[in-house]
Design an enzyme around this catalytic site. Sequence first.
Site, mmCIF file in Angstrom:
data_model
loop_
_atom_site.group_PDB
_atom_site.id
_atom_site.type_symbol
_atom_site.label_atom_id
_atom_site.label_comp_id
_atom_site.label_asym_id
_atom_site.label_seq_id
_atom_site.Cartn_x
_atom_site.Cartn_y
_atom_site.Cartn_z
ATOM 1 N N GLU A 1 0.830 -1.206 0.000
ATOM 2 C CA GLU A 1 0.000 0.000 0.000
ATOM 3 C C GLU A 1 0.871 1.266 0.000
ATOM 4 O OE1 GLU A 1 -3.139 -0.048 -0.506
ATOM 5 O OE2 GLU A 1 -3.308 -2.226 -0.367
ATOM 6 N N ASP B 1 3.746 -3.964 -5.826
ATOM 7 C CA ASP B 1 4.331 -5.242 -5.410
ATOM 8 C C ASP B 1 5.852 -5.163 -5.421
ATOM 9 O OD1 ASP B 1 1.912 -6.459 -4.988
ATOM 10 O OD2 ASP B 1 1.910 -7.621 -6.849
#
Length: 413
Positions: free
Chosen positions: A278, A359
């Site tokens: 995040e 990611d």
Amino acid sequence: MNAFGLLFLAAVACTAALRFWLGARHLAHVGAHRSAVPAEFSGQISLDAHQRAADYTCAKTRLGLLSAGIDIVVLLLLTLGGGLQWLRDVAASLLPAGIPRGLGLIVLVGLVMTLVELPFSLYSTFRIEARFGFNKMTPALFWKDFAKGLALAAALGLPLVAVVLWLMEKSGSLWWLYAWLTWMGFNILLLAIYPVWIAPLFNKFKPMDNAAMKERIDQLLARCDFKVKGLMVMDGSIRSSHGNAYFTGFGQSKRIVFFDTLLERLSPPEVEAVLAHELGHFKRKHVVKRIVWTFAASFFFLWLLGFLLDQPWFYQGLGVATASPAMALILFFMVIPNFTFLLQPLSAMMSRKHEFEADQYAAQNASAGDLVSALVKLYKDNASTLTPDPLHSMFYDSHPPALTRIGRLQAQA
């Protein structure tokens, strides 16, 4: 019916055909792969869990297709069927001309659309979500949320719409530019006040009290040079067993929010990896890019509405005899999705690109292996299918397919 009306019908038909074809492909693909877990997940996800995810996906897809079919019928009834003109006449019989009548018409249309969507929301919550063990919401809580949502929409939406209608009537040919500036300011304000004033109307938030977890997260935030107002835990379990984490707020009001269900399922290293993902969205400027993209698109569409506002063929082609600023707003936002549906894959592609970048950031600042482990748990617990139809996924999915995403992370690990 004029040429624009025929063009509108063609757009509705093409969009509907494509949506139903994609849905049918998705159902067939998920069903065809229901009997075997993909080899890459065979040691982590059982056949029962895989089949549950397939059945859950198919149930949601079927309901979505039914909802889309009903939406098409309602759209045609409101436009070419004369429904909007009838609602306009009702508003005219009750309210004086100008902004009050325009607001009344918008409220009537909003109520119709809400009543159309309500049965699908009820069925999704109390049949599909309950059948697969996700729903924790009581009927009383559902209706309480429903009432709060309507009140909030009225409190925030009606003043904004009133300002836009006033600008359409009083500010000349550049009304759309002033409306765009107003809309931008409203959205930025909403981002700032949401975590403080709006979110607490629906959920309870408390500071994270797990000292070990908080220390681990504080260390990650320090490594990433990221400051937030607070680490909060939300009572997501009161409505659903789905787990999630998200950032909210803007500027000094930024907060990190964890669902209590997420903290129950993931280990501290896995929570850290999810949070690092995040954080990657912020560090890679994804939030800013999405806001800029949204504002740029709204600029174009409001300019287009500014052109259509004074075109008689626009109203006549959609079954409306009485032109007005409020009617133009309603017609535009009802019909434009049928002309922009083919742009959906571009939006989904951009979102998936951002997920890959986040990611990668998580792999660099936490552990790719822990993120893989967390994702597999979330796929399993949330009954997310591991075998979506590729074309359906390309059109709709904001996140990469599980096999592709896990493969990239394992390579980075």
